[in-house]
Write a protein that holds these residues in place. Structure first.
Motif, short mmCIF file in Angstrom:
data_model
loop_
_atom_site.label_atom_id
_atom_site.label_comp_id
_atom_site.label_asym_id
_atom_site.label_seq_id
_atom_site.Cartn_x
_atom_site.Cartn_y
_atom_site.Cartn_z
N VAL A 219 0.63 -1.05 0.33
CA VAL A 219 0.73 -0.45 0.04
C VAL A 219 0.95 1.69 -0.11
CG1 VAL A 219 -1.54 1.28 0.63
CG2 VAL A 219 -1.85 -0.84 0.73
N TYR A 220 1.62 1.23 1.14
CA TYR A 220 2.67 2.54 0.70
C TYR A 220 3.36 2.64 -0.15
CZ TYR A 220 6.32 5.66 1.88
OH TYR A 220 7.47 7.09 2.10
N GLU A 221 4.17 1.66 -1.18
CA GLU A 221 4.67 1.97 -2.38
C GLU A 221 3.66 2.25 -3.41
OE1 GLU A 221 8.53 -1.14 -2.98
OE2 GLU A 221 6.22 -2.66 -2.75
N LEU A 222 1.90 2.53 -3.68
CA LEU A 222 1.51 2.11 -4.29
C LEU A 222 1.26 3.86 -4.33
CD1 LEU A 222 -0.89 -1.10 -4.20
CD2 LEU A 222 0.97 0.24 -7.13
N GLU A 223 1.28 3.83 -2.80
CA GLU A 223 0.50 5.32 -2.15
C GLU A 223 0.70 6.18 -2.61
OE1 GLU A 223 -3.20 5.92 -2.66
OE2 GLU A 223 -3.03 4.47 -4.23
#
Length: 545
Positions: free
Chosen positions: A206-210
């Motif tokens: 999620v962090y890498e995407l957002e």
């Protein structure tokens, strides 16, 4: 002549035709005890309940006692865990204490049974006396009850609610993880505290995407607190099974291969993302501890553990990940993978477990095929050896043929057939690992495999969209399916220069594919997005996704 009486022991049988035939011949009830070396409640029963002379005598005279190691026979454990849930309308951990007729009809299902009566709970001695009497006086009622339970073990839900898979699931993940987070010490529960590696891996995606700061803060809070000492063994290195307190300072002092494989890989991934040297140090020290503690020159099995295919496959994945820091770990990874493929994959048959210096006998389950399949994908990514990709494709075909049933997956197609659930336990759910393998094969070999992924996600969409943290790795597969893989295609010489860089890229779902061309194609699973001449330009493009 000595008058000292020799200590008697319970005459445990393994699950075998011999034990089952003996129960039928002698018309005795079966006492099935399913335990785990990592379970403190199993250990309490060994030390207290099973040490009593009276209990030993009762069990040996009136029952056929069968002991099963849940790690060695997870198919039996899962089957009777379902029986327990049906009979008690609740779930439980280890151990399982099941009483069956000689015809294998279950009529009583318990978990930990104390050696003394406690309030309304009978002691093991009292229970043994009641059951052995009832088995003689009211056998028909017990057998009928057992038949009714068995009729519901594999009943399929008639009305499945499906909902649209939507990228807004990311908002739900963030909201739920923030609500569950211990904002002082990290983690997502009160004591006892488990590391929940699958949930943390999901949050890394999620962090890498957002690039949402709150998500990274939750991750680092948890990762930092877990390694302050206690749950993480500062003296000998490596991680314990869980912490008894909220501060992570009081460990349950059992270490497992599967916990350490997942946690080391988690810290390696966090290091690639944050460049926090503490994460790198802990990962490498723990990996070196695991290598040092191997009881076999090639396989991983800590104290009281069996050599398990899926656990060793997880360790191989971790070793490959660590090879981006030091190439020696790639050598270790290939050694263990070769050992698995030579000693646990024999004449086209994969096995689940083996003892040191003995041949494997228990055939593999879904978790072994899927986890080893993922490991073969990892081996291809780090070596670009096509033989690993070919074998991974063979495993993908096999699991579809033998374990896939109309969007559902079974854990074992044998005598203890039971539907695999979607929740991550000690290791990630075999359903999510199956989808991970199929998504990789879809991107690297044939896009038609993706239809099996969609059907499985659609079947579970209602629960996934509403409770994504209940099945974190399967939720990862939702994100991967919706966002799609990125496949970087070029010649082997060029890609080999960057195998260490792949896991450091800013997008979580990137794979390399060897093709006969000089340029670098950036594809998703169905088309080419763009072509670049240098890997640096590829990296820059991925930052825009």
């Amino acid at each position: 002549m000595s008058n000292i009486k020799t200590k008697e022991f319970i005459n445990w049988y393994s699950w075998s035709n011999e034990a089952l035939e003996k129960a039928r011949t002698e018309n005795k009830s079966i006492f099935l005890f399913i335990s785990s070396s990592s379970s403190q409640w199993s250990q309490k029963m060994y030390e207290a309940s099973f040490n009593s002379d009276i209990i030993i005598e009762l069990i040996n005279e009136r029952f056929i006692p069968i002991m099963v190691n849940k790690d060695e026979r997870p198919d039996i454990e899962r089957y009777y865990h379902k029986v327990y849930s049906l009979m008690n309308r609740e779930t439980t951990g280890s151990p399982l204490s099941i009483f069956l007729t000689a015809n294998l009809e279950p009529f009583y299902a318990g978990s930990y049974i104390p050696d003394q009566d406690i309030n309304d709970q009978l002691s093991l001695e009292s229970l043994l006396r009641v059951i052995s009497k009832k088995y003689i006086t009211d056998y028909d009622t017990l057998a009928q009850k057992g038949q009714e339970v068995l009729s519901h073990v594999n009943v399929q839900e008639k009305n499945i609610q499906a909902t649209k898979l939507d990228i807004n699931i990311i908002k739900t993940i963030q909201q739920h993880s923030n609500a569950l987070l211990d904002h002082e010490f990290g983690g997502f529960s009160k004591a006892p505290k488990f590391p929940n590696a699958s949930t943390l891996n999901l949050l890394l995606d999620v962090y890498e995407l957002e690039k949402e700061t709150k998500v990274l803060d939750a991750l680092t809070l948890t990762l930092d607190n877990m390694i302050k000492g206690g749950f993480y063994d500062l003296e000998n290195k490596g991680f314990y099974h869980y912490a008894k307190d909220v501060q992570w300072t009081q460990p349950y002092e059992v270490k497992t291969t599967y916990d350490n494989a997942q946690l080391i890989q988690l810290y390696l991934r966090a290091y690639n993302l944050t460049q926090n040297d503490n994460y790198k140090r802990v990962a490498i020290q723990s990996l070196d501890f695991m290598l040092k503690e191997r009881k076999d020159a090639k396989f991983f099995s800590l104290e009281n553990e069996e050599i398990i295919t899926s656990w060793n496959a997880l360790m191989v994945q971790t070793l490959f990940s660590a090879s981006s820091i030091d190439d020696k770990y790639k050598v270790n990874a290939l050694e263990t993978l070769e050992a698995i493929l030579s000693e646990l994959y024999v004449s086209g048959t994969l096995y689940h477990t083996k003892k040191v210096n003995k041949k494997a006998t228990i055939q593999a389950f879904l978790e072994d095929y899927t986890t080893l399949g993922e490991t073969l994908i990892s081996a291809y990514q780090h070596s670009l050896d096509e033989s690993f990709l070919i074998m991974a494709t063979q495993f993908a075909n096999l699991i579809i043929e033998q374990y896939y049933e109309q969007a559902r997956w079974v854990y074992s197609p044998g005598n203890f057939k039971v539907k695999e659930n979607i929740h991550d336990m000690n290791i990630p759910s075999s359903v999510s690992s199956a989808l991970s393998l199929l998504l990789s094969i879809s991107s690297l070999v044939d896009n038609n495999y993706k239809k099996f992924v969609f059907k499985t996600l659609e079947l579970n969409s209602f629960s996934l969209m509403r409770q994504p943290l209940s099945s974190p790795k399967l939720t990862q597969m939702v994100l991967r399916y919706l966002k799609d893989d990125i496949i970087i295609k070029s010649n082997e010489t060029l890609l080999k220069k960057h195998t260490h860089d792949r896991e450091k890229l800013s997008y979580p779902y990137v794979y390399f594919k060897v093709v006969n061309q000089t340029a670098l194609n950036i594809d998703n699973s169905h088309s080419t997005l763009r072509t670049e001449e240098t890997f640096e330009k590829v990296k820059q493009y991925l930052k825009t996704l």
